[in-house]
Design an enzyme around this catalytic site. Structure first.
Site, mmCIF file in Angstrom:
data_model
loop_
_atom_site.group_PDB
_atom_site.id
_atom_site.type_symbol
_atom_site.label_atom_id
_atom_site.label_comp_id
_atom_site.label_asym_id
_atom_site.label_seq_id
_atom_site.Cartn_x
_atom_site.Cartn_y
_atom_site.Cartn_z
ATOM 1 N N GLU A 87 49.431 31.799 22.083
ATOM 2 C CA GLU A 87 48.141 31.778 22.784
ATOM 3 C C GLU A 87 47.458 33.154 22.879
ATOM 4 O O GLU A 87 46.945 33.510 23.930
ATOM 5 C CB GLU A 87 48.333 31.179 24.183
ATOM 6 C CG GLU A 87 48.862 29.758 24.128
ATOM 7 C CD GLU A 87 49.034 29.123 25.497
ATOM 8 O OE1 GLU A 87 48.507 28.030 25.702
ATOM 9 O OE2 GLU A 87 49.693 29.727 26.362
ATOM 10 N N ASP A 104 55.131 37.578 31.526
ATOM 11 C CA ASP A 104 53.908 36.804 31.300
ATOM 12 C C ASP A 104 52.780 37.485 32.058
ATOM 13 O O ASP A 104 52.977 38.544 32.664
ATOM 14 C CB ASP A 104 54.089 35.337 31.748
ATOM 15 C CG ASP A 104 53.259 34.396 30.884
ATOM 16 O OD1 ASP A 104 52.025 34.522 30.925
ATOM 17 O OD2 ASP A 104 53.827 33.554 30.176
ATOM 18 N N HIS A 121 49.873 37.042 26.937
ATOM 19 C CA HIS A 121 50.650 36.765 28.152
ATOM 20 C C HIS A 121 51.257 38.071 28.665
ATOM 21 O O HIS A 121 52.418 38.120 29.069
ATOM 22 C CB HIS A 121 51.737 35.724 27.870
ATOM 23 C CG HIS A 121 51.176 34.349 27.638
ATOM 24 N ND1 HIS A 121 50.776 33.532 28.649
ATOM 25 C CD2 HIS A 121 50.923 33.671 26.491
ATOM 26 C CE1 HIS A 121 50.300 32.391 28.152
ATOM 27 N NE2 HIS A 121 50.373 32.459 26.840
HETATM 28 C C1 ACM Z 1 53.477 27.888 25.403
HETATM 29 O O1 ACM Z 1 53.534 26.828 26.040
HETATM 30 N N1 ACM Z 1 52.402 28.659 25.506
HETATM 31 C C2 ACM Z 1 54.546 28.316 24.535
#
Ligand code: ACM
Ligand code: ZN
Length: 777
Positions: free
Chosen positions: A350, A207, A282
């Protein structure tokens, strides 16, 4: 063989017993066993599909023969007996004998299903797979007393259990990127979830905040990507980004040998470990190590993020650079070598397309591929990497953002946003999916009354909320039921900084996940679940895992009602009593028992706690209810939330259900005092929590009126400009002088600080206003 035996021994060391019966749940089952009576249904976790208590019991001793059909079954039995009974028996593989514990294969059972019959003549277990036999033993372990290994004889009550899971996928996700969970602790968590019949561990390995798996070909991933700067004492959402010359000291990673150990430990407990390498977003940790893989238009320092990152979270892998795809192929080659799982998770969540829209390489890729929208570019990116993973014989998993573009072939979609409904878009296209909705299954959220919980994000996902969740909705198309693989609890670790923090969020809620994943919907019963859970929690304690006790705490709601305040108190456990005092004294088992809302009409300190008999089971909740001219009066201008401003109680946390909120603009609240009053001063409580985008108001004013039409401003406070977006967090009561004027209506105006600047947390958004409480004197 020795190695196999050892791993199987470990396999049942942590098996959970559930036959001890919670006094509040079933007295009958707690009575001494006799040969003649039929017992109450034993409490088992997760609850089997069918349990029929019989008459009589089976007396087992070290002389009882064990019979299996295959050497693998024999090993399962031996290791079970060694741990559950305290000795290593001989296991015969020849013809079944009487009064024995025996396994027999029956191909008619579903993969993980089993039948377990206990009668005076012995214990018979039938299943079609090793998993089935293992799960039968996990259940048998729960039929034995906790002290079984020290006894000379074991009496097991007659029972007939036929069992199979509701869902094939019963998962737990650990985010080991935000907080690096040490290997030893991961092994312990595996031990703790195995008895729950959870069969999948999803490891979120990368991440923005850390890269956690050694990749031999790219050593900087762990030399650089596994370490972030320290921000001691600052909660995750408020942490500022690293400066280029700051030393990165917090983190860690799993060596390839560590990963092999984790995978083997899980495999011995029939738990599949799915690795997740999150792309294209991420990915600041990977890009901190190899910044040339970001879009060339990125002109910021790329570091491992200690917090959410603000604008830096927009920095993602460049989709126009072929070297990115080479890099990911090479990384995934090593990942697939380490993880034998047939499933590889590629994230996909995201991804902000800010840089893709500016990047000449990404734009050229879009032009060459005939794409007009950066979302399509993500579809291209995911498909290209997915095709490689599939070419290696694996299946691809991804978060529900994958549904925004054409889905990679065969992708399994994890529904997470809101109630996970985006996964149904995938189902409509024939894709399999897993449900892990943030509003129920995200274990990062508060698990109980918030004032007793360590600080975290958002609202409440309680044990009961998770237990009550059913992913299948009545309006679903029949095909979706078949495409739903199962459910997962997902633990994001932004707020964890020790293994104990992880345990607190995981347990006992993971047991509720197991229940919804395994038990048939008609079989789920809350009191029975709690009875079995109590024993599981005791077992965890024996393993050094401390579970949260949030289910014993009291959730309050204080509402104005007929000019008074009605104080409602609730606890998730039905087997405790709530007792309270209103004189400020400590509640005891002799204090008044709460049966209905308590009515209050003056300043009162109400203190309450839960009790079982004389024992206090939960924390003492203290409600300092203040009374002033505005208390329990009507409030206009703020919609349905108005009563929160005058319920006598001050909010402490942004999501503790006490705040009146506005995203930007102005919050206007008019209180009717019911008659003309002489007014000296008033206060408005406000909150700052920059990490959550909540800032103090730029301006607060008060106006008075005697007719609710003509208002005159009588006081105003203006915040100094440089104080608006500071790091300060907490509640502040802003006091305004009313100078002894008379009025019946009092109007408060609080103006938001405006758009959050790039230098503050949550930049670019309207500052959120949180107000509570109004005091008029
Ligand atoms: C997430 O909570 N971004 C998968
Ligand atoms: Zn690019």
């Amino acid at each position: 063989m020795k190695k196999l035996l050892l791993s199987l021994l470990l396999l049942v060391t942590c098996a959970v017993a559930g036959a001890r019966v919670s006094a509040a749940v079933s007295r009958a089952a707690a009575e001494p066993l006799s040969d003649r009576t039929a017992a109450a249904e034993p409490l088992l976790l997760p609850r089997p599909a069918s349990v029929e208590p019989g008459k009589g019991l089976f007396r087992m001793s070290a002389a009882t023969p064990f019979v299996a059909e295959t050497p693998a079954q024999a090993e399962l039995l031996r290791s079970f007996a060694a741990v559950a009974l305290g000795y290593l028996p001989e296991v015969a593989t020849d013809a079944p004998r009487a009064a024995s514990v025996r396994f027999s294969t029956d191909a008619a059972f579903p993969d993980e299903g089993y039948r377990l019959e206990v009668g005076p003549g012995g214990i018979a277990v039938a299943a079609s797979s090793e998993r089935g036999f293992l799960y039968a033993l996990q259940t048998l372990r729960q039929l034995l007393p906790d002290d079984a290994p020290s006894a000379a004889e074991w009496r097991v009550h007659a029972v007939r259990i036929a069992d199979a899971p509701r869902f094939a996928y019963r998962g737990l996700m650990l985010d080991v990127a935000r907080y690096f969970i040490p290997k030893e602790h991961v092994l312990k968590i595996i031990d703790a979830i195995a008895p729950l019949k959870i069969n999948t561990l999803h490891l979120h390995l990368s991440d923005d905040n850390g890269w956690r798996v050694e990749i031999r070909r790219y050593p900087r991933l762990t030399q650089v990507g596994a370490w972030r700067v320290d921000r001691p004492g600052v909660p995750f959402p408020a942490r500022r980004n690293a400066l280029q010359w700051e030393e990165a000291t917090v983190g860690g990673y799993y060596t390839q040998q560590d990963i092999r150990e984790i995978v083997a430990h899980a495999a011995a407990r029939r738990i599949d470990v799915i690795p997740e390498i999150d792309i294209p977003a991420h990915s600041n940790a990977a890009l901190a190590a190899y910044p040339e893989l970001a879009c060339p238009v990125v002109d910021k320092y790329i570091g491992v993020l200690p917090g959410p990152g603000g604008d830096n979270a927009r920095i993602i892998f460049c989709a126009g650079n072929d070297r990115v795809y080479d890099f990911l192929r090479n990384v995934l080659d090593e990942v697939m070598e380490l993880f034998p799982s047939k499933r590889i998770h590629l994230g996909g969540d995201e991804a902000d397309k800010h840089y893709w829209a500016l990047c000449p390489r990404c734009r050229e890729r879009m032009r060459a591929e005939g794409m007009s929208d950066p979302e399509q570019l993500q579809g291209y990116f995911m498909r290209r990497v997915s095709d490689y993973v599939r070419s290696r014989g694996r299946e691809v998993c991804g978060w529900d953002e994958l549904t925004r573009a054409e889905l990679p072939e065969g992708a399994i979609v994890y529904g997470w946003q809101g109630m996970g409904d985006l996964a149904l878009r995938a189902a409509r296209q024939g894709h399999r999916f897993v449900m892990t909705p943030a509003k129920v299954c995200y274990l990062i959220r508060y698990q109980g009354p918030q004032w007793f919980e360590p600080e975290t994000y958002f609202g409440n996902n309680t044990l009961r909320g998770l237990f009550d969740y059913d992913p299948v909705k009545p309006d679903w198309e029949p095909a979706w039921r078949d495409l739903l693989l199962g459910v997962q609890a997902s633990l994001w670790t932004e707020f964890c900084s020790s293994p104990a923090d992880v345990d607190h969020l995981l347990f006992p809620r993971t047991a509720a996940l197991a229940e919804i994943g395994w038990s048939q919907p008609g079989r789920k019963r809350w009191p029975e679940f709690l009875g079995a859970l109590d024993r599981y929690v005791d077992r965890l304690e024996g393993m050094g895992i401390v579970s949260a006790r949030s289910m014993y705490n009291i959730q309050h709601t204080v509402r104005p009602h007929d000019g008074r305040l009605a104080v409602e108190l609730a606890c998730e456990r039905p087997d405790v009593e709530i007792r309270y005092t209103t004189d400020g004294g400590e509640p005891t088992w002799r204090s008044a028992r709460y049966r209905r809302p308590v009515s209050v009409d003056r300043s009162t300190t109400l203190r309450c706690a839960t009790f079982r008999g004389r024992e206090r089971t939960g924390e003492v909740l203290t409600l300092d209810l203040g009374w002033n001219l505005a208390t329990a009066r009507s409030v206009e201008g703020v919609g349905a939330q108005g009563w929160l401003l005058v319920n006598g109680l001050c909010g402490r946390r942004d999501s503790d259900f006490e705040w009146c909120t506005r995203a930007g603009g102005e919050l206007v609240a008019t209180v009717d005092l019911l008659r003309e009053e002489t007014l000296h001063r008033c206060t408005l409580g406000v909150l700052a929590n920059p990490g959550m985008g909540i800032y103090l108001p730029a301006e607060v004013s008060v106006e008075l009126s005697s007719d609710n039409e003509h208002f005159t401003e009588v006081a105003r406070l203006v915040a100094p400009v440089d104080a608006l977006f500071s790091d300060w967090r907490g509640r502040r009561d802003l006091e305004l002088d009313l100078g002894g004027r008379t009025a019946r209506w009092v109007r408060f105006r609080a103006r938001s600080a405006g758009i959050v600047p790039p230098t503050a947390p949550r930049p670019g958004r309207e500052a959120q206003l949180c107000c509570d409480e109004i005091v008029v004197e």
